[in-house]
Design an enzyme around this catalytic site. Structure first.
Site, PDB file in Angstrom:
ATOM      1  N   ASP A 179      -9.803  -1.001 -14.262  1.00 42.80           N
ATOM      2  CA  ASP A 179      -9.928  -0.290 -12.991  1.00 42.80           C
ATOM      3  C   ASP A 179      -8.517  -0.147 -12.421  1.00 42.80           C
ATOM      4  O   ASP A 179      -7.931  -1.123 -11.960  1.00 42.80           O
ATOM      5  CB  ASP A 179     -10.829  -1.105 -12.047  1.00 42.80           C
ATOM      6  CG  ASP A 179     -10.896  -0.509 -10.635  1.00 42.80           C
ATOM      7  OD1 ASP A 179     -10.268   0.539 -10.388  1.00 42.80           O
ATOM      8  OD2 ASP A 179     -11.582  -1.113  -9.786  1.00 42.80           O
ATOM      9  N   TRP A 182     -12.771  -6.246  -5.795  1.00 45.50           N
ATOM     10  CA  TRP A 182     -13.245  -5.142  -6.637  1.00 45.50           C
ATOM     11  C   TRP A 182     -13.700  -5.653  -7.989  1.00 45.50           C
ATOM     12  O   TRP A 182     -14.720  -5.200  -8.519  1.00 45.50           O
ATOM     13  CB  TRP A 182     -12.178  -4.058  -6.773  1.00 45.50           C
ATOM     14  CG  TRP A 182     -11.841  -3.425  -5.454  1.00 45.50           C
ATOM     15  CD1 TRP A 182     -10.639  -3.461  -4.815  1.00 45.50           C
ATOM     16  CD2 TRP A 182     -12.724  -2.680  -4.587  1.00 45.50           C
ATOM     17  NE1 TRP A 182     -10.718  -2.787  -3.616  1.00 45.50           N
ATOM     18  CE2 TRP A 182     -11.987  -2.296  -3.463  1.00 45.50           C
ATOM     19  CE3 TRP A 182     -14.063  -2.309  -4.668  1.00 45.50           C
ATOM     20  CZ2 TRP A 182     -12.526  -1.559  -2.412  1.00 45.50           C
ATOM     21  CZ3 TRP A 182     -14.629  -1.572  -3.631  1.00 45.50           C
ATOM     22  CH2 TRP A 182     -13.856  -1.210  -2.521  1.00 45.50           C
ATOM     23  N   LYS A 238      -6.566   6.704  -3.722  1.00 46.52           N
ATOM     24  CA  LYS A 238      -5.456   5.821  -3.398  1.00 46.52           C
ATOM     25  C   LYS A 238      -4.123   6.461  -3.773  1.00 46.52           C
ATOM     26  O   LYS A 238      -3.232   6.577  -2.964  1.00 46.52           O
ATOM     27  CB  LYS A 238      -5.594   4.470  -4.124  1.00 46.52           C
ATOM     28  CG  LYS A 238      -6.960   3.784  -4.038  1.00 46.52           C
ATOM     29  CD  LYS A 238      -7.275   3.274  -2.687  1.00 46.52           C
ATOM     30  CE  LYS A 238      -8.624   2.621  -2.436  1.00 46.52           C
ATOM     31  NZ  LYS A 238      -9.440   2.063  -3.453  1.00 46.52           N
TER      32      LYS A 238
END
Ligand SMILES: *Cc1c(COP(=O)(O)O)cnc(C)c1O
Length: 362
Positions: free
Chosen positions: A173, A103, A197
């Site tokens: 993030d 990511w 999530k």
């Protein structure tokens, strides 16, 4: 299917059962409204109250100071990979990126379209099995910001500290670990997280941004890609993900009613602890991917002696009601995602299952 199974999916992921039940109850008709959440205007009083309540819940849970705006955007965390550099990198057009997995690499790729980001750390050589220590981080004093990923969903590593970026704005993030514990929001210039999530369904992205950062956004940006558009319109410039925001509100309320983030953190440590103990005490049969000190409490990644055994284990586990354990292809093996909503009992049952499997196969 007669009953709910253990859902170890990395995302979209498990939600608290009381939240699902409440949503189910309200889905035909919100009490006193005569319509469901899926059918009402985002400009209605009813929805306005959900939006405000979702923000209030997050503000309470994380002690978000008044000089931060809370936004609910679309386009996933992935759009933030672009919006962050487009809004916040100019005019210097350089920024420091800490690369701890897939990511962060994707975030870096988008930053390169805007300017010349600098990689201050990468663990790619060891397939991202660790995060850096503070000593390993040296920042460019002229960087527009420092960007990192707090929990690496795919590799199963996590920062257990907030990097000290000195005077540089820190951007994180937190898609896969937001609300897993209390954090000091004032250390960050901006936090973003795809909801799917740990805090809600897919299709809504939480952004927490310090108001002074908004001055950076160039007026030439497309309207929808400018943070100012969304702060000035309270996330309602266009139709937001009304259902997603409603679920985030329910999750926030659920957390507040169940001891808040300190209680959540205690349970999260316990859950991850018994699972890592099982792996560590397996005489090398189970090999955790993440190095001690970098291990994620949210995504536990591990391998077995052979890919054949991994396949067998995943099949047997699936048949026994443990779903979603197959690891991401970049690590292979297994990944148990044990987010906030995942029950302790499910981890205990998985540990029992893993120990049985090891006895039969080693
Ligand atoms: C899942 C994930 C993303 C991508 O989120 P989308 O909402 O699908 O764009 C980004 N960062 C992290 C850490 C993730 O876990």
């Amino acid at each position: 299917m007669e009953k709910r199974i253990y859902n170890f999916s990395a995302g979209p992921a498990i939600l608290p059962e009381p939240v699902l039940k409440k949503a189910q109850e309200d889905l035909f008709m919100l009490p006193g409204v005569g319509m469901s959440i899926l059918e009402i205007s985002h400009r209605s009083k009813t929805f306005g109250a959900f939006l405000q309540s979702a923000k209030d819940g997050l503000r309470k849970l994380l002690d978000i100071p008044e000089n931060y705006d809370i936004l609910f955007l679309q386009g996933g965390a992935s759009l933030q990979f672009s919006m962050v550099p487009m809004n916040l990198m100019p005019p210097v057009n350089k920024a420091d990126y800490i690369i701890t997995g897939s990511w962060s690499k994707k975030a870096l790729k988008e930053a390169k379209r805007v300017g010349t980001p600098n990689v201050v750390y990468t663990a790619e050589a060891t397939n991202f099995d660790r995060v850096p220590t503070q000593d390993e981080l040296k920042f460019d004093p002229e960087a527009a910001y420092v960007h990192y990923t707090s929990n690496n969903t795919i590799f199963g590593t996590q920062f257990d500290y907030v990097p000290d970026s000195g005077n540089l704005p820190l951007i994180c993030d937190m898609s896969s670990d937001i609300l897993y514990r209390k954090i000091d929001v004032s250390k960050f210039a901006m936090i973003y997280a795809g909801a799917q999530k740990n805090i809600g369904p897919s299709g809504v992205t939480l952004v927490i941004i310090r108001k002074d950062m908004l001055e950076r956004s160039p007026d030439t940006l497309p309207t929808m890609l400018n943070y100012k558009t969304h702060t000035e319109n309270d996330s309602m410039y266009n139709t937001p993900n009304t259902f997603g925001i409603y679920i985030i509100d329910l999750v926030g309320k659920y957390l507040l009613e169940n001891g808040g983030l300190d209680a959540m953190y205690a349970t999260n440590k316990k859950k991850a602890g018994i699972l890592y103990d099982c792996l560590d005490n397996s005489n090398g049969f189970f090999k955790p991917h993440a190095q001690p000190g970098s291990r994620s409490l949210m995504n536990v990644t591990f391998n077995l002696p052979t890919p054949e055994l991994e396949k067998q284990l995943i099949e047997a586990a699936t048949a026994a009601g443990f779903n979603g354990l197959k690891g991401h292809r970049s690590v292979g093996g297994l990944r148990a995602s044990i987010y906030n909503a995942f029950p302790l009992k499910g981890v205990e049952d998985l540990v029992g299952f893993l120990e049985d499997f090891r006895k039969k196969n080693s």
